[in-house]
Design an enzyme around this catalytic site. Sequence first.
Site: not given
Ligand code: NAD
Ligand code: UD1
Length: 339
Positions: A85, A125, A127, A150, A154, A199, A232, A296
């Site tokens: 991710k 997402s 996204t 990424y 999705k 990140n 956001r 962004d």
């Molecule tokens: P995370 O990285 O904490 O969890 C993902 C899990 O998947 C991890 O435990 C990782 O070890 C496992 N994984 C990845 N590839 C694998 C594979 N090939 N086989 C088995 N396990 C595998 O992330 P999260 O924040 O819990 O996100 C979960 C899902 O939600 C992801 O698909 C992510 O893209 C999506 N998502 C997350 C966010 C966010 O901000 N956290 C936002 C939108 C969507």
């Molecule tokens: C990011 C991803 C998005 C993903 C989401 C959740 C990008 C361009 N997008 O979204 O695809 O689905 O995370 O995992 O990366 N910020 C700062 N300083 C920092 C970190 C973030 O100013 O050190 C700001 C960013 O510019 C943004 C906001 O905080 O405006 C939120 O950032 P972040 O948590 O990374 O989420 P998204 O950018 O919304």
Amino acid sequence: MSTILLAGGAGYIGSHTAVELLQAGYDVIVADNFCNSSPQSIKRVEMISGKHVPLYEVDIKDKKALSNVFLKHNIESVIHFAGLKAVGESMEKPLLYYSNNIDTTISLLEVMAEFHVHNFIFSSSATVYGTENPIPYIETMPRGTCSNPYGWTKVMMEQILEDAAKADPALSVVLLRYFNPIGAHPSSMIGEDPTGIPNNLMPYITQVAVGRRDHLTIFGNDYPTKDGTCRRDYIHVVDLAIGHVKAVEYASHHTGTEIFNLGTGTPYSVNEIVEAFEQATGVKIKREYGARRPGDIPEFYANADKAKAILDWKAEMGLYEMCRDSWNWQRNNPNGYQI
Ligand code: NAD
Ligand code: UD1
């Protein structure tokens, strides 16, 4: 009660969803390769819930290993969290992202078909709305143009799942489009545990607060928003997890594909988040303005009406709880799951 397989369930959102499913009476099993998580998270889930969670170290792409899990349990529904991710990493290693994220999805669909399992809930997402849709985002909008691999994974996985559901009338697909999950379980036993430099905004703030980073760089203060910083739709991870319980219930009574935004519908700017964090915790966050981060978007948030109308779900927790719980997790576990 039925058994739910959480693919990638040891991660941030999966572990919180496991707790809510167990509390709602479901049996939960987890398959994860721990590429971005620790088995410790599931030990903690067991401590919070007082229930056993069978845990399998499996790469979801490996259909044979996955089939062995399906052989051992009577699985009714699958939630697919298992993805990579990190947006920046996806630009450096696009093939890794396409192969891991898409192959895990196809592997799950194929093994589910073999075992006659029909309910698929997918971690999508916001996204996928891309750069051209107007805000707030609503589920009827077309998927847009993503700025990174990424995001494209999705978009592609949503398409693959829709096509699979069209071809198999028994299949029920629920696409959950998450906005910006932050926070942690109120017990502070599970939370987000990013490897390396975070990140995302909230883990960066909490690492500054705990002294692991010197200051927060705010990426741009010249956006066309009221205070110049990006806005956001932040959502408490426990609210998000409860949305999955509702989606599991929904999927078991429907077929075809349904899409739901999981957001609050209220955006906050980066400055507002930092100020809310300082107020909720009493900890000052040193911050500086820096350049915009490529890719962004100035502002996006959800229209959250559909989930309310159909799933009877809405986010209950506000910014105070999100900041409080993020901080309690971080300060009680300064090194995450590493003891
Ligand atoms: P995370 O990285 O904490 O969890 C993902 C899990 O998947 C991890 O435990 C990782 O070890 C496992 N994984 C990845 N590839 C694998 C594979 N090939 N086989 C088995 N396990 C595998 O992330 P999260 O924040 O819990 O996100 C979960 C899902 O939600 C992801 O698909 C992510 O893209 C999506 N998502 C997350 C966010 C966010 O901000 N956290 C936002 C939108 C969507
Ligand atoms: C990011 C991803 C998005 C993903 C989401 C959740 C990008 C361009 N997008 O979204 O695809 O689905 O995370 O995992 O990366 N910020 C700062 N300083 C920092 C970190 C973030 O100013 O050190 C700001 C960013 O510019 C943004 C906001 O905080 O405006 C939120 O950032 P972040 O948590 O990374 O989420 P998204 O950018 O919304």
